[in-house]
Design a protein around this motif. Structure first.
Motif, PDB file in Angstrom:
ATOM      1  N   GLN A 149      -3.467  10.230   0.737  1.00 41.30           N
ATOM      2  CA  GLN A 149      -3.318   8.887   1.316  1.00 41.30           C
ATOM      3  C   GLN A 149      -2.262   8.832   2.411  1.00 41.30           C
ATOM      4  O   GLN A 149      -1.485   7.884   2.496  1.00 41.30           O
ATOM      5  N   CYS A 150      -2.201   9.838   3.239  1.00 36.64           N
ATOM      6  CA  CYS A 150      -1.244   9.865   4.334  1.00 36.64           C
ATOM      7  C   CYS A 150      -1.988   9.781   5.663  1.00 36.64           C
ATOM      8  O   CYS A 150      -3.053  10.380   5.825  1.00 36.64           O
ATOM      9  N   PHE A 174       5.906  11.608   2.047  1.00 33.92           N
ATOM     10  CA  PHE A 174       5.291  11.742   0.723  1.00 33.92           C
ATOM     11  C   PHE A 174       5.969  12.860  -0.056  1.00 33.92           C
ATOM     12  O   PHE A 174       6.289  12.714  -1.241  1.00 33.92           O
ATOM     13  N   SER A 208      -2.921   1.605  -4.546  1.00 30.87           N
ATOM     14  CA  SER A 208      -3.288   2.990  -4.236  1.00 30.87           C
ATOM     15  C   SER A 208      -4.765   3.212  -4.512  1.00 30.87           C
ATOM     16  O   SER A 208      -5.377   2.478  -5.286  1.00 30.87           O
ATOM     17  N   ASP A 235       0.860  -1.182   0.000  1.00 32.55           N
ATOM     18  CA  ASP A 235       0.000   0.000   0.000  1.00 32.55           C
ATOM     19  C   ASP A 235       0.902   1.239   0.000  1.00 32.55           C
ATOM     20  O   ASP A 235       1.962   1.236   0.632  1.00 32.55           O
ATOM     21  N   SER A 282       5.990   5.527   3.530  1.00 27.58           N
ATOM     22  CA  SER A 282       5.178   5.252   2.344  1.00 27.58           C
ATOM     23  C   SER A 282       5.664   3.984   1.643  1.00 27.58           C
ATOM     24  O   SER A 282       6.838   3.604   1.741  1.00 27.58           O
ATOM     25  N   ALA A 318       0.061   4.251   1.244  1.00 27.12           N
ATOM     26  CA  ALA A 318      -0.130   4.994   2.486  1.00 27.12           C
ATOM     27  C   ALA A 318      -0.048   4.074   3.697  1.00 27.12           C
ATOM     28  O   ALA A 318      -0.912   3.242   3.910  1.00 27.12           O
ATOM     29  N   LEU A 335      -4.524  15.058   4.114  1.00 26.62           N
ATOM     30  CA  LEU A 335      -4.095  13.699   4.459  1.00 26.62           C
ATOM     31  C   LEU A 335      -4.921  12.663   3.707  1.00 26.62           C
ATOM     32  O   LEU A 335      -4.384  11.671   3.199  1.00 26.62           O
ATOM     33  N   GLU A 357       4.008  11.183   7.841  1.00 26.59           N
ATOM     34  CA  GLU A 357       3.868  10.467   6.570  1.00 26.59           C
ATOM     35  C   GLU A 357       3.745  11.450   5.416  1.00 26.59           C
ATOM     36  O   GLU A 357       4.202  11.187   4.307  1.00 26.59           O
TER      37      GLU A 357
END
Length: 209
Positions: free
Chosen positions: A189-190, A199, A82, A54, A61, A56, A185, A195
Motif C-alpha cells: 500500500q505504498c 513504511f 487499510s 488511510d 503513512s 497509504a 508497492l 513512502e
C-alpha cells in the motif's frame, strides 16, 4: 455532533465516505484531505473528534502521521483504514495509537458504527481485524505478502538502491525490477519508494531501527 476529518489520497473513496457520513444527523465531515501534509494543521485543532486515516498516502503513512499527532495531542482519536487485515498490520495500527481499524471491504453501516464508537470515546475493530488478531497465525510479518524475490527488491529499495543498481545486483532486466517494484508497492500500500521507506521505518524494518 461528532466532527470527522477524512484523510485519503483516493478522491472516490474520500468523497464516498463523506457522502455516507453526511446522511447521519449526529455526524459531520469537517475536512477532507489527500495527504498527511495537507491535513496536519487541521488535525492539530481542537475541533476534530475523530479522523479516518488511510495507511497509504503519497507523502507519509497514516501510521506515522498518527504517531506524530498523538505526540502533540495524546488523546487524539483515529480510525486507520487499510486494504489489509493481517495480524501485523492491525497490531501496527493499534501500537501507533489507533482507536479503530477498518478494511476497505467494510460495509457502509460498519463505517458509521466505527465513527460513532470512536467519536464517543470507544474503540472499534472490524470483523476481519478481530479475526486476524484472534487467529494466532505463527510469526506473522508485515512482509508476508511478498514473494522471496519481491522481498529482495524491497530490501534493496529501502536501502536506497536505484532500479539500475538492483537489476545489476540481481542479474535481471530493468523491466523485471520495475515489475517487482510495482508489486511491492501495491502489496504494501505504498505509492512511491519514499513512502516505502516510511513504511519500513514505521515497522522497524530498516537496519539500525
Amino acid at each position: 455532533m461528532i466532527r470527522v476529518v477524512l484523510v485519503d489520497d483516493h478522491v472516490v473513496v474520500r468523497s464516498g465516505f463523506a457522502q455516507l457520513l453526511g446522511l447521519e444527523e449526529d455526524l459531520r465531515v469537517t475536512g477532507q484531505f489527500s495527504s498527511a501534509g495537507q491535513a496536519w494543521q487541521t488535525l492539530l485543532g481542537e475541533d476534530v473528534d475523530v479522523a479516518v486515516l488511510d495507511i497509504a498516502m503519497p507523502d507519509e503513512s497514516g501510521l506515522s502521521l498518527l504517531k506524530r499527532l498523538r505526540q502533540q495531542r495524546p488523546g487524539f482519536r483515529a480510525i486507520v483504514l487499510s486494504i489489509y487485515d493481517t495480524p501485523a498490520f492491525v497490531q501496527s495500527a493499534l501500537d501507533a495509537g489507533a482507536s479503530g481499524y477498518l478494511t476497505k471491504r467494510c460495509g457502509p453501516e460498519e463505517l458509521v458504527q466505527a465513527v460513532r464508537s470512536v467519536g464517543t470515546g470507544g474503540h472499534y475493530l472490524c470483523a476481519d481485524a478481530v479475526k486476524a488478531l484472534r487467529g494466532g497465525e505463527p510469526g506473522p510479518t508485515v512482509l508476508s505478502e511478498l514473494t522471496p524475490r519481491e522481498r529482495e527488491v524491497f530490501e534493496l529499495l529501502v536501502k536506497g538502491d536505484s532500479v539500475k543498481e538492483i537489476a545489476f545486483k540481481l542479474d535481471v532486466s530493468h523491466k523485471t525490477v520495475h515489475g517487482h517494484r510495482a508489486n511491492v508497492l501495491g502489496k504494501l500500500q505504498c505509492g512511491s519508494t519514499i513512502e516505502l521507506v516510511h513504511f519500513a521505518l514505521d515497522n522497524q524494518l530498516l537496519a539500525g531501527h
